[in-house]
Design an enzyme around this catalytic site. Structure first.
Site, PDB file in Angstrom:
ATOM      1  N   THR A 137     -19.813 -38.259 -26.102  1.00 52.29           N
ATOM      2  CA  THR A 137     -20.633 -37.525 -26.647  1.00 52.29           C
ATOM      3  C   THR A 137     -21.396 -38.565 -27.383  1.00 52.29           C
ATOM      4  O   THR A 137     -20.989 -39.889 -27.603  1.00 52.29           O
ATOM      5  CB  THR A 137     -20.062 -36.458 -27.942  1.00 52.29           C
ATOM      6  OG1 THR A 137     -19.303 -37.360 -28.918  1.00 52.29           O
ATOM      7  CG2 THR A 137     -19.200 -35.572 -27.497  1.00 52.29           C
ATOM      8  N   SER A 138     -22.727 -38.370 -27.875  1.00 50.42           N
ATOM      9  CA  SER A 138     -23.203 -39.227 -28.775  1.00 50.42           C
ATOM     10  C   SER A 138     -22.715 -39.212 -30.379  1.00 50.42           C
ATOM     11  O   SER A 138     -22.329 -38.166 -30.695  1.00 50.42           O
ATOM     12  CB  SER A 138     -24.806 -38.956 -28.809  1.00 50.42           C
ATOM     13  OG  SER A 138     -25.320 -39.087 -27.271  1.00 50.42           O
TER      14      SER A 138
END
Length: 325
Positions: A123-124
């Site tokens: 994920t960012s």
């Protein structure tokens, strides 16, 4: 590696765990507000409503100091009592979460330690996801194309804001695309997640009023830009070899014309497949053998905060990253 399965939860334990996750979610939202990152009320509601624990039931953490080779990772399983506390803190910490290694089948993941390999999905950083979605000025009813769905968290937030059938997400890893689609459906979020190359976009449902890349690109693909609707907005991080030098590209379409701008950014998404950040670790032996020599100069180097300068320098210095289509 351990492959033992925990006993099923009792109804009381399940309620307790749901309450713990809700508290962690609320704490994450409070931090984002206190940091001045989160201001959109619709996105705030989505952040409180979307359970990250469903989209990230397992996560990798590093168990080594520094940069040894091979890297030591441990897979935490959120349903395992020995892992749950650390796992829950990790997925709601706001940091990037490592979700997949070597393109593995997600339902076949086994908790425990492993060495080596390559993280193939993550994920960012949550603050960057929030900023991107706010910059897109999402509102119910808009059509949105997300390129690089990963585990599906930003896809879920967008679907919560925009409504059923308004979000299309493309993910290059078929295993990850399938898992994200299934988990989004379990949350009752109607978003179309398809396996494919993000650089191609998804012309079948074009045009889109909003488009965003959730991986950094060395250039903007013409195919994707052509899928932008009139009065549409596209965001992407343009990257160089260094994570210190990303640039935020904003493209607007109005009156049949495109207007684009690039500005230096503090954070950037991970590079697209086949690209990687520059690493001093990879060059330390050569630097040790050939340290070079100091040269006197009349000008001090620009500060680290002069992101536009460093971005321009990176694209001049690394020809393969120049903005060409």
């Amino acid at each position: 590696m351990s492959c033992s399965s925990p006993s099923p939860l009792s109804p009381a334990e399940a309620v307790t765990q749901e309450a713990e996750a809700a508290q962690a979610r609320q704490a994450m939202v409070r931090r984002l507000e206190e940091q001045g990152v989160l201001s959109d009320p619709l996105l705030r509601e989505a952040l409180l409503a979307v359970p990250r624990e469903v989209l990230l039931p397992r996560a990798y953490v590093r168990r080594d100091a520094g940069y040894p080779e091979p890297v030591v990772l441990e897979l935490l399983d959120g349903v395992h009592p020995e892992d749950r506390k650390e796992w829950l803190e990790l997925i709601y910490s706001g940091a990037s979460v490592l979700a997949q290694r070597n393109g593995e089948a997600l339902e076949g993941q086994v908790r425990g330690r492993v060495k080596g390999g390559r993280i193939t999905s993550q994920t960012s950083v949550v603050s960057m996801t929030v900023q991107m979605l706010q910059d897109l000025r999402l509102c119910p009813g808009l059509s949105y194309l997300e390129l690089g769905a990963g585990p599906g968290y930003s896809t879920a937030l967008a679907a919560r804001v925009l409504g059923a059938g308004r979000v299309t997400a493309v993910e290059r890893d078929a295993e990850m695309a399938f898992a994200a689609a299934r988990r989004l459906a379990a949350l009752g979020l109607e978003a179309d997640v398809v396996a494919g190359d993000g650089l191609d976009g998804h012309p079948e449902r074009a045009p889109y009023e909003r488009i965003a890349f959730t991986f950094s690109v060395p250039y903007l693909p013409v195919k994707v830009v052509e899928q932008l609707a009139e009065d549409g907005l596209l965001l992407a991080h343009l990257t160089a070899d260094s994570p210190s030098w990303p640039g935020l590209v904003t493209v607007r379409k109005a009156g049949g014309r495109l207007e684009a701008s690039v500005c230096g950014s503090r954070l950037g998404h991970v590079p697209m497949h086949g690209y990687s950040w520059v690493s001093l670790h990879r060059h330390k032996d050569r630097v040790g053998a050939e340290p070079g020599r100091h040269r006197a100069g009349s000008l001090a180097p620009p500060p680290e905060g002069a992101r536009g300068f460093w971005l321009a320098l990176a694209h001049l210095f690394f020809p393969r990253f120049r903005s060409v289509s």
